[in-house]
Write a protein that holds these residues in place. Sequence first.
Motif, PDB file in Angstrom:
ATOM      1  N   GLU A   6       0.833  -1.208   0.000  1.00  0.00           N
ATOM      2  CA  GLU A   6       0.000   0.000   0.000  1.00  0.00           C
ATOM      3  C   GLU A   6       0.864   1.253   0.000  1.00  0.00           C
ATOM      4  O   GLU A   6       0.532   2.249  -0.659  1.00  0.00           O
ATOM      5  CB  GLU A   6      -0.915  -0.009   1.229  1.00  0.00           C
ATOM      6  CG  GLU A   6      -1.884   1.168   1.290  1.00  0.00           C
ATOM      7  CD  GLU A   6      -2.770   1.282   0.066  1.00  0.00           C
ATOM      8  OE1 GLU A   6      -3.222   2.408  -0.223  1.00  0.00           O
ATOM      9  OE2 GLU A   6      -3.024   0.244  -0.591  1.00  0.00           O
ATOM     10  N   ARG A   7       1.970   1.225   0.699  1.00  0.00           N
ATOM     11  CA  ARG A   7       2.892   2.368   0.685  1.00  0.00           C
ATOM     12  C   ARG A   7       3.470   2.579  -0.715  1.00  0.00           C
ATOM     13  O   ARG A   7       3.559   3.718  -1.205  1.00  0.00           O
ATOM     14  CB  ARG A   7       4.020   2.126   1.689  1.00  0.00           C
ATOM     15  CG  ARG A   7       4.984   3.320   1.808  1.00  0.00           C
ATOM     16  CD  ARG A   7       6.102   3.053   2.773  1.00  0.00           C
ATOM     17  NE  ARG A   7       7.067   2.076   2.300  1.00  0.00           N
ATOM     18  CZ  ARG A   7       7.207   0.846   2.756  1.00  0.00           C
ATOM     19  NH1 ARG A   7       6.430   0.425   3.758  1.00  0.00           N
ATOM     20  NH2 ARG A   7       8.108   0.018   2.260  1.00  0.00           N
ATOM     21  N   ILE A   8       3.834   1.485  -1.359  1.00  0.00           N
ATOM     22  CA  ILE A   8       4.380   1.580  -2.716  1.00  0.00           C
ATOM     23  C   ILE A   8       3.304   2.066  -3.685  1.00  0.00           C
ATOM     24  O   ILE A   8       3.571   2.870  -4.583  1.00  0.00           O
ATOM     25  CB  ILE A   8       4.937   0.213  -3.157  1.00  0.00           C
ATOM     26  CG1 ILE A   8       6.124  -0.182  -2.266  1.00  0.00           C
ATOM     27  CG2 ILE A   8       5.350   0.237  -4.622  1.00  0.00           C
ATOM     28  CD1 ILE A   8       6.598  -1.606  -2.476  1.00  0.00           C
ATOM     29  N   ARG A   9       2.087   1.598  -3.514  1.00  0.00           N
ATOM     30  CA  ARG A   9       1.004   2.021  -4.398  1.00  0.00           C
ATOM     31  C   ARG A   9       0.724   3.514  -4.259  1.00  0.00           C
ATOM     32  O   ARG A   9       0.479   4.206  -5.248  1.00  0.00           O
ATOM     33  CB  ARG A   9      -0.272   1.223  -4.121  1.00  0.00           C
ATOM     34  CG  ARG A   9      -1.335   1.425  -5.188  1.00  0.00           C
ATOM     35  CD  ARG A   9      -2.682   0.917  -4.739  1.00  0.00           C
ATOM     36  NE  ARG A   9      -3.216   1.746  -3.661  1.00  0.00           N
ATOM     37  CZ  ARG A   9      -3.818   2.909  -3.867  1.00  0.00           C
ATOM     38  NH1 ARG A   9      -3.943   3.406  -5.078  1.00  0.00           N
ATOM     39  NH2 ARG A   9      -4.285   3.605  -2.850  1.00  0.00           N
ATOM     40  N   ARG A  10       0.772   4.027  -3.039  1.00  0.00           N
ATOM     41  CA  ARG A  10       0.557   5.462  -2.841  1.00  0.00           C
ATOM     42  C   ARG A  10       1.657   6.272  -3.528  1.00  0.00           C
ATOM     43  O   ARG A  10       1.393   7.326  -4.110  1.00  0.00           O
ATOM     44  CB  ARG A  10       0.503   5.792  -1.344  1.00  0.00           C
ATOM     45  CG  ARG A  10      -0.783   5.337  -0.667  1.00  0.00           C
ATOM     46  CD  ARG A  10      -0.955   6.029   0.666  1.00  0.00           C
ATOM     47  NE  ARG A  10       0.133   5.716   1.588  1.00  0.00           N
ATOM     48  CZ  ARG A  10       0.110   4.728   2.466  1.00  0.00           C
ATOM     49  NH1 ARG A  10      -0.948   3.925   2.535  1.00  0.00           N
ATOM     50  NH2 ARG A  10       1.131   4.516   3.278  1.00  0.00           N
ATOM     51  N   ARG A  11       2.872   5.773  -3.462  1.00  0.00           N
ATOM     52  CA  ARG A  11       3.966   6.466  -4.148  1.00  0.00           C
ATOM     53  C   ARG A  11       3.771   6.410  -5.661  1.00  0.00           C
ATOM     54  O   ARG A  11       4.016   7.399  -6.364  1.00  0.00           O
ATOM     55  CB  ARG A  11       5.312   5.846  -3.763  1.00  0.00           C
ATOM     56  CG  ARG A  11       6.504   6.662  -4.259  1.00  0.00           C
ATOM     57  CD  ARG A  11       7.807   6.139  -3.713  1.00  0.00           C
ATOM     58  NE  ARG A  11       8.152   4.849  -4.271  1.00  0.00           N
ATOM     59  CZ  ARG A  11       9.287   4.209  -4.003  1.00  0.00           C
ATOM     60  NH1 ARG A  11      10.161   4.720  -3.156  1.00  0.00           N
ATOM     61  NH2 ARG A  11       9.540   3.034  -4.560  1.00  0.00           N
ATOM     62  N   LEU A  12       3.301   5.274  -6.162  1.00  0.00           N
ATOM     63  CA  LEU A  12       2.994   5.154  -7.584  1.00  0.00           C
ATOM     64  C   LEU A  12       1.894   6.127  -7.980  1.00  0.00           C
ATOM     65  O   LEU A  12       1.948   6.757  -9.044  1.00  0.00           O
ATOM     66  CB  LEU A  12       2.573   3.714  -7.908  1.00  0.00           C
ATOM     67  CG  LEU A  12       2.157   3.420  -9.354  1.00  0.00           C
ATOM     68  CD1 LEU A  12       3.327   3.608 -10.302  1.00  0.00           C
ATOM     69  CD2 LEU A  12       1.596   1.989  -9.457  1.00  0.00           C
ATOM     70  N   SER A  13       0.915   6.302  -7.106  1.00  0.00           N
ATOM     71  CA  SER A  13      -0.192   7.210  -7.388  1.00  0.00           C
ATOM     72  C   SER A  13       0.274   8.649  -7.499  1.00  0.00           C
ATOM     73  O   SER A  13      -0.269   9.425  -8.298  1.00  0.00           O
ATOM     74  CB  SER A  13      -1.272   7.092  -6.305  1.00  0.00           C
ATOM     75  OG  SER A  13      -1.852   5.812  -6.286  1.00  0.00           O
ATOM     76  N   ARG A  14       1.251   9.023  -6.692  1.00  0.00           N
ATOM     77  CA  ARG A  14       1.761  10.388  -6.756  1.00  0.00           C
ATOM     78  C   ARG A  14       2.496  10.641  -8.071  1.00  0.00           C
ATOM     79  O   ARG A  14       2.413  11.732  -8.649  1.00  0.00           O
ATOM     80  CB  ARG A  14       2.682  10.674  -5.571  1.00  0.00           C
ATOM     81  CG  ARG A  14       1.935  10.791  -4.240  1.00  0.00           C
ATOM     82  CD  ARG A  14       2.844  11.345  -3.164  1.00  0.00           C
ATOM     83  NE  ARG A  14       3.913  10.423  -2.803  1.00  0.00           N
ATOM     84  CZ  ARG A  14       3.828   9.499  -1.865  1.00  0.00           C
ATOM     85  NH1 ARG A  14       2.700   9.368  -1.170  1.00  0.00           N
ATOM     86  NH2 ARG A  14       4.853   8.705  -1.582  1.00  0.00           N
ATOM     87  N   ALA A  15       3.236   9.640  -8.545  1.00  0.00           N
ATOM     88  CA  ALA A  15       3.994   9.799  -9.787  1.00  0.00           C
ATOM     89  C   ALA A  15       3.125   9.575 -11.020  1.00  0.00           C
ATOM     90  O   ALA A  15       3.255  10.292 -12.014  1.00  0.00           O
ATOM     91  CB  ALA A  15       5.178   8.825  -9.806  1.00  0.00           C
ATOM     92  N   HIS A  16       2.214   8.610 -10.946  1.00  0.00           N
ATOM     93  CA  HIS A  16       1.354   8.249 -12.078  1.00  0.00           C
ATOM     94  C   HIS A  16      -0.046   7.954 -11.545  1.00  0.00           C
ATOM     95  O   HIS A  16      -0.374   6.794 -11.252  1.00  0.00           O
ATOM     96  CB  HIS A  16       1.910   7.023 -12.813  1.00  0.00           C
ATOM     97  CG  HIS A  16       3.287   7.203 -13.365  1.00  0.00           C
ATOM     98  ND1 HIS A  16       3.539   7.891 -14.531  1.00  0.00           N
ATOM     99  CD2 HIS A  16       4.486   6.803 -12.882  1.00  0.00           C
ATOM    100  CE1 HIS A  16       4.838   7.891 -14.755  1.00  0.00           C
ATOM    101  NE2 HIS A  16       5.440   7.246 -13.769  1.00  0.00           N
ATOM    102  N   PRO A  17      -0.880   8.980 -11.396  1.00  0.00           N
ATOM    103  CA  PRO A  17      -2.191   8.799 -10.757  1.00  0.00           C
ATOM    104  C   PRO A  17      -3.059   7.727 -11.402  1.00  0.00           C
ATOM    105  O   PRO A  17      -3.751   6.983 -10.694  1.00  0.00           O
ATOM    106  CB  PRO A  17      -2.837  10.183 -10.893  1.00  0.00           C
ATOM    107  CG  PRO A  17      -1.686  11.132 -10.969  1.00  0.00           C
ATOM    108  CD  PRO A  17      -0.616  10.403 -11.718  1.00  0.00           C
TER     109      PRO A  17
END
Length: 358
Positions: A6-17
């Motif tokens: 989930e932490r990695i997914r949130r970071r992915l969301s910031r870079a590529h929503p």
Amino acid sequence: MHARVERIRRRLSRAHPVLGRLASFLEVSLLDDSPCAVETGINTLRFAPDYAQQAADDELGYWLAHASLHMALLHFDPPPGAAEDWSRRCDAQLESLLRQLGFFPLQAVGMERHRWWQDAGEEGGTAAQQRMGGVAAEDAPSASVRQSQVKQWRARVQQAAGEALGAGDADGVLLRALRGSAPKSAAHDWRAQLAAFLQRWHQAEAHYGRASRRARAPFLLPSLRPAALHLLVAVDTSASIKEAQLQQFWAEIQSLAGQINMQLVLLAADTRLASGAPWVFAPGEVPIWPAPHGQGGTDFRPVFHWLEHSEMTLDALVYFTDGKGDYPPVPPALPVLWALAGEGGDVRMPQFGEVVRL
């Protein structure tokens, strides 16, 4: 594992929503008896425990994006007798797209340790494939089940793209890749996309006016006022554009001028620029359609040639057309949005720039 993913997914969301939103629909888990490091299936992403433990966050983030794109691009069923070759082509397509989005090369990830679910036959046939989210040929899902899965992922793609467009965070490269799997946007969606494109270039500027009585020397703080957007709008007036489409183009241009503080520079063209172009409308001025005469063919190059040699300061170009014409060999430095009208074979996708379907 769940907290880390989930932490990695949130970071992915910031870079590529869009990718981050699509990744939220995946079921991520560990699988002790996996014959490979990574398994991607319908709605699933599974890691071998030893691989997940030693893999860096960037590597796992890559697989979240990779698995999400398999689903978003509807990589569900291989052609009969060609599953392995089809699977390699799917991965090659994703590799190219992810490189364009700034992800690190696949050889650093280890694609040889990845299995898309159609490749599970070596593990024991039906049971393995069903466990991975896939199926053996004799147990293929009914057409209604597959149709439901396709419809679900198309809706998810539309939802993710709509959320990113509304926030002005959509990536044009990714949207173009997903466009083939997503249904046509509803009217309010393309208007939101058009507004989001313009607002990226609609900046505020500092304004020093009369100081407030509360201001104390030596501090003089500016206020921010919206800067006028210098927008170039080109309209295709060739024979392939119907009168109703021209009226739609102009209605949208007038609507834009009424919503955004802009200086509007208007060009009309078919195989050449219309006589009298450009027409320039100051901020706040109601633009009047000059009713130019159109010819038979379509050539986009005269507009870009004019742009290349113009001394005007311009922020963006919006080109209203059906996309059927000759494109310049090199895209301009100016951001370009193609506003396309027409259905199916009546529309040709541009070779560069962002696209919105009217």
